[in-house]
Design a protein around this motif. Structure first.
Motif, PDB file in Angstrom:
ATOM      1  N   TYR A   1       0.823  -1.217   0.000  1.00  0.00           N
ATOM      2  CA  TYR A   1       0.000   0.000   0.000  1.00  0.00           C
ATOM      3  C   TYR A   1       0.860   1.272   0.000  1.00  0.00           C
ATOM      4  CZ  TYR A   1       0.771  -0.242   5.089  1.00  0.00           C
ATOM      5  OH  TYR A   1       1.349  -0.320   6.340  1.00  0.00           O
ATOM      6  N   ARG A   2       2.200   1.107  -0.058  1.00  0.00           N
ATOM      7  CA  ARG A   2       3.119   2.235  -0.230  1.00  0.00           C
ATOM      8  C   ARG A   2       4.194   1.802  -1.225  1.00  0.00           C
ATOM      9  NH1 ARG A   2       3.970   4.483   5.984  1.00  0.00           N
ATOM     10  NH2 ARG A   2       1.794   5.025   6.355  1.00  0.00           N
ATOM     11  N   GLN A   3       3.773   1.575  -2.419  1.00  0.00           N
ATOM     12  CA  GLN A   3       4.613   0.916  -3.408  1.00  0.00           C
ATOM     13  C   GLN A   3       5.802   1.786  -3.837  1.00  0.00           C
ATOM     14  OE1 GLN A   3       2.273  -0.537  -6.696  1.00  0.00           O
ATOM     15  NE2 GLN A   3       0.768  -1.508  -5.368  1.00  0.00           N
ATOM     16  N   THR A   4       6.931   1.128  -4.005  1.00  0.00           N
ATOM     17  CA  THR A   4       8.100   1.775  -4.586  1.00  0.00           C
ATOM     18  C   THR A   4       7.834   2.007  -6.072  1.00  0.00           C
ATOM     19  OG1 THR A   4       9.596   0.716  -3.014  1.00  0.00           O
ATOM     20  CG2 THR A   4      10.557   1.522  -5.077  1.00  0.00           C
ATOM     21  N   PRO A   5       7.969   3.244  -6.555  1.00  0.00           N
ATOM     22  CA  PRO A   5       7.688   3.515  -7.970  1.00  0.00           C
ATOM     23  C   PRO A   5       8.802   2.997  -8.874  1.00  0.00           C
ATOM     24  CG  PRO A   5       8.470   5.499  -6.885  1.00  0.00           C
ATOM     25  CD  PRO A   5       8.327   4.461  -5.806  1.00  0.00           C
ATOM     26  N   VAL A   6       8.479   2.853 -10.147  1.00  0.00           N
ATOM     27  CA  VAL A   6       9.447   2.447 -11.172  1.00  0.00           C
ATOM     28  C   VAL A   6       9.915   3.712 -11.899  1.00  0.00           C
ATOM     29  CG1 VAL A   6       9.747   1.192 -13.331  1.00  0.00           C
ATOM     30  CG2 VAL A   6       8.450   0.149 -11.465  1.00  0.00           C
ATOM     31  N   PHE A   7      11.219   3.984 -11.819  1.00  0.00           N
ATOM     32  CA  PHE A   7      11.772   5.142 -12.515  1.00  0.00           C
ATOM     33  C   PHE A   7      13.291   4.981 -12.561  1.00  0.00           C
ATOM     34  CE2 PHE A   7      12.061   6.286  -8.075  1.00  0.00           C
ATOM     35  CZ  PHE A   7      13.221   7.035  -7.957  1.00  0.00           C
ATOM     36  N   HIS A   8      13.965   5.911 -13.199  1.00  0.00           N
ATOM     37  CA  HIS A   8      15.424   5.897 -13.159  1.00  0.00           C
ATOM     38  C   HIS A   8      15.960   7.312 -13.009  1.00  0.00           C
ATOM     39  CE1 HIS A   8      16.338   7.240 -17.374  1.00  0.00           C
ATOM     40  NE2 HIS A   8      15.131   6.765 -17.590  1.00  0.00           N
ATOM     41  N   ALA A   9      17.119   7.412 -12.379  1.00  0.00           N
ATOM     42  CA  ALA A   9      17.771   8.701 -12.144  1.00  0.00           C
ATOM     43  C   ALA A   9      19.250   8.434 -11.887  1.00  0.00           C
ATOM     44  CB  ALA A   9      17.135   9.418 -10.946  1.00  0.00           C
ATOM     45  N   GLY A  10      20.052   9.482 -11.946  1.00  0.00           N
ATOM     46  CA  GLY A  10      21.481   9.343 -11.722  1.00  0.00           C
ATOM     47  C   GLY A  10      21.837   9.551 -10.269  1.00  0.00           C
ATOM     48  N   MET A  11      22.613   8.609  -9.693  1.00  0.00           N
ATOM     49  CA  MET A  11      23.077   8.775  -8.315  1.00  0.00           C
ATOM     50  C   MET A  11      24.223   9.780  -8.312  1.00  0.00           C
ATOM     51  SD  MET A  11      24.466   5.951  -5.537  1.00  0.00           S
ATOM     52  CE  MET A  11      22.910   5.057  -5.497  1.00  0.00           C
ATOM     53  N   GLN A  12      24.111  10.812  -7.464  1.00  0.00           N
ATOM     54  CA  GLN A  12      25.085  11.899  -7.478  1.00  0.00           C
ATOM     55  C   GLN A  12      25.976  11.937  -6.231  1.00  0.00           C
ATOM     56  OE1 GLN A  12      22.926  15.544  -8.147  1.00  0.00           O
ATOM     57  NE2 GLN A  12      22.021  14.831 -10.065  1.00  0.00           N
ATOM     58  N   TYR A  13      25.427  11.584  -5.075  1.00  0.00           N
ATOM     59  CA  TYR A  13      26.201  11.709  -3.837  1.00  0.00           C
ATOM     60  C   TYR A  13      25.623  10.797  -2.766  1.00  0.00           C
ATOM     61  CZ  TYR A  13      22.348  14.803  -2.383  1.00  0.00           C
ATOM     62  OH  TYR A  13      21.113  15.314  -2.079  1.00  0.00           O
ATOM     63  N   LEU A  14      26.372  10.655  -1.681  1.00  0.00           N
ATOM     64  CA  LEU A  14      25.855   9.936  -0.528  1.00  0.00           C
ATOM     65  C   LEU A  14      26.063  10.798   0.705  1.00  0.00           C
ATOM     66  CD1 LEU A  14      28.453   8.695   1.231  1.00  0.00           C
ATOM     67  CD2 LEU A  14      28.530   7.094  -0.675  1.00  0.00           C
ATOM     68  N   VAL A  15      25.310  10.495   1.735  1.00  0.00           N
ATOM     69  CA  VAL A  15      25.372  11.251   2.990  1.00  0.00           C
ATOM     70  C   VAL A  15      25.618  10.273   4.128  1.00  0.00           C
ATOM     71  CG1 VAL A  15      24.183  12.839   4.537  1.00  0.00           C
ATOM     72  CG2 VAL A  15      23.762  12.962   2.063  1.00  0.00           C
ATOM     73  N   LEU A  16      26.738  10.457   4.838  1.00  0.00           N
ATOM     74  CA  LEU A  16      27.009   9.673   6.031  1.00  0.00           C
ATOM     75  C   LEU A  16      26.407  10.374   7.240  1.00  0.00           C
ATOM     76  CD1 LEU A  16      30.738   8.735   5.321  1.00  0.00           C
ATOM     77  CD2 LEU A  16      28.747   7.253   5.082  1.00  0.00           C
TER      78      LEU A  16
END
Length: 513
Positions: free
Chosen positions: A309-324
């Motif tokens: 009931y909270r479905q993960t959508p289907v899409f694509h995008a570029g990963m740019q950074y991460l946050v620790l």
């Protein structure tokens, strides 16, 4: 001129299409925009000779092998007309139009799918393949049908492997797929009258290579190993016991599996032809993440995806950074559905979870002074501090998108031991996230695993840009093939297959392109 009369008939039909809808032999033309453009560019000349017509009809007859229905492309009518002798000039002109329409529609479905994904899947946002008809369709493409078809077919290896699997399942006799029954779980060493049928079924499916046996009803070691293979490729706990779930999966009909393969072939036609040299694929239905470089799988991780009931959508995008050591700002949906109801039940909830409430001026509010029944509480910002209890864990991986979806760690590590892992509110929780961070940062001096762990211990937020930025594809496959070419099936956790199966079974709409 030999075809002058036929050409003139085509010209008149094209010119008058706004008054008399374009059709041939009483059959509506589907590609209502592209067929006229094609003939205008060809100066209304006929383009199909008898040899090419036979070739196209033969090609369309094999549409089943692409998971498509030949009847969608005027197949029966084309076969009927092809068998006629002494066609009139008018009939020859109409036959030419019908062949062109069939060819265009078939190629368009191979390029970008028969079904518009938006109409059957509200959570599918990957852009469909663009189709440039003027580049694909000309006299040259008609005269070399095989080359044209090859040029537009999906190039992904999995698509071709699914085609092979589809042929295998189409060759099985669905009428002989009798229901298997057992009143209790069958274990290694048991004798049971269902064993011979189970043995035959696994042999037909390819999980059992040798159907010979010493004792007919004995659940022997050879069959036990085959059951384990079957369980693994259907996402069932691999214990070798033939329990209710394994038996239920064995009883899935051939027709259902054919439909499942066809739906996933269609999904491949919706995707870009190339994913790039460095990309991440999350298969939502399989709860896993794979990292690919130069089309080879480099790393694989378990993931947790959105609840049904909270479905993960289907899409694509570029990963740019991460946050620790990320903070977590509670999104509106979780705030309204989870946080505020929890606070009303337990006034200490926010303190326990280390969530600050911040007003529009940036002030941190005393939660004991807030009237939680006042609608104003929905306008505050709710932010959780970094730490072991933070909902995002130690790291989040950002690929900016309009869905506020990203990859992240989680304090609930025990959930990765579950077989089906649809527990999140839409984002993707990933196992071993610090190892993933080490891999993506690819800096053994500044960001090896030990140094990343040291940063995490500081509980200070640090944002790090990725030097190599992979494309991230969140996709939904309930059937695919593994590295050994074995077809894998998974539960349709979001019930997305049903609508697509129904849409594929419908006739094409009349106005396309």
């Amino acid at each position: 001129m030999v075809h002058a009369q036929e050409n003139d008939i085509i010209r008149r039909k094209i010119e008058n299409r706004n008054t008399i809808p374009l059709s041939a032999f009483g059959v509506p033309v589907y590609c209502k925009q592209s067929v006229p453009v094609f003939y205008q560019n060809a100066f209304f000349e006929t383009v199909w000779n008898p040899e090419l017509a036979k070739k196209l009809v033969s090609t369309i007859s094999n549409a089943t092998l692409e998971g498509l229905n030949p009847e969608d492309y005027h197949y029966s009518k084309l076969v009927e007309v092809l068998k006629r002798n002494n066609l009139t000039e008018y009939e020859k002109a109409e036959f030419d139009i019908l062949l062109t329409d069939a060819f265009m529609l078939y190629v368009s479905h191979l390029v970008s799918g028969k079904v518009n994904p938006v109409t059957v899947d509200a959570e599918w946002y990957v852009r469909k393949n663009d189709i440039e008809f003027n580049k694909i369709f000309n006299k040259g493409s008609v005269s070399n049908i095989d080359a044209t078809i090859r040029s537009v077919l999906p190039k992904h290896e999995t698509y071709n492997s699914l085609k092979f699997a589809l042929q295998k399942y189409l060759a099985l006799d669905s009428d002989e797929w009798l229901t298997l029954t057992a009143e209790k779980t069958i274990k290694l060493g048991d004798e049971h009258p269902a064993i011979p049928m189970i043995r035959e079924r696994l042999y037909l499916l390819g999980d059992l290579k040798d159907a010979s046996f010493e004792t007919q009803n004995l659940y022997d070691e050879k069959l036990h190993n085959a059951v384990r293979i079957f369980q693994a490729r259907h996402g069932i706990a691999v214990d070798g016991d033939i329990g209710p779930k394994t038996m239920r999966t064995l009883n899935v009909s051939i027709d259902q599996r054919i439909d499942q393969i066809r739906t996933n072939m269609e999904r491949w036609r919706w995707l870009p032809q190339e994913f790039g040299n460095f990309y991440i694929i999350v298969n939502i239905a399989n709860f896993d993440l794979g990292i690919y470089k130069n089309k080879k799988l480099e790393k694989q991780y378990k993931v947790i995806v959105g609840k049904p009931y909270r479905q993960t959508p289907v899409f694509h995008a570029g990963m740019q950074y991460l946050v620790l050591n990320p903070t977590w700002t509670v999104p509106p949906g979780i705030l309204n559905n989870d946080i505020i109801p929890s606070v009303k039940k337990d006034p200490n909830y926010l303190t326990t979870k280390k969530i600050d409430v911040i007003d529009k001026q940036g002030n941190i509010l005393n939660t004991s002074n807030i009237d939680w029944n006042n609608s104003v509480v929905k306008g505050y910002t709710y932010r959780q501090s970094p730490g072991p209890d933070n909902s995002l864990g130690s790291v989040k991986f950002m690929f900016p998108n309009g869905f506020h979806v990203y990859l992240h760690d989680t304090p609930a590590k025990e959930l990765f031991e579950k077989g089906e892992r649809a527990f999140s509110s839409g984002c993707i929780r990933v196992q071993e996230p610090l190892k993933l961070a080490e891999y993506l940062l690819n800096d053994s001096v500044n960001y090896n695993l030990a140094k990343i762990e040291d940063i995490v211990q500081t509980r200070k937020t640090q944002t790090i840009k990725l030097t190599e930025q992979p494309n991230v594809y969140l996709l939904y496959w309930t059937a695919w093939t593994d590295n050994e070419g074995r077809v894998q099936f998974r539960e349709d956790i979001y019930e997305r297959d049903k609508n697509l199966i129904q849409a594929l079974a419908q006739s094409p709409i009349e106005v396309i392109y």
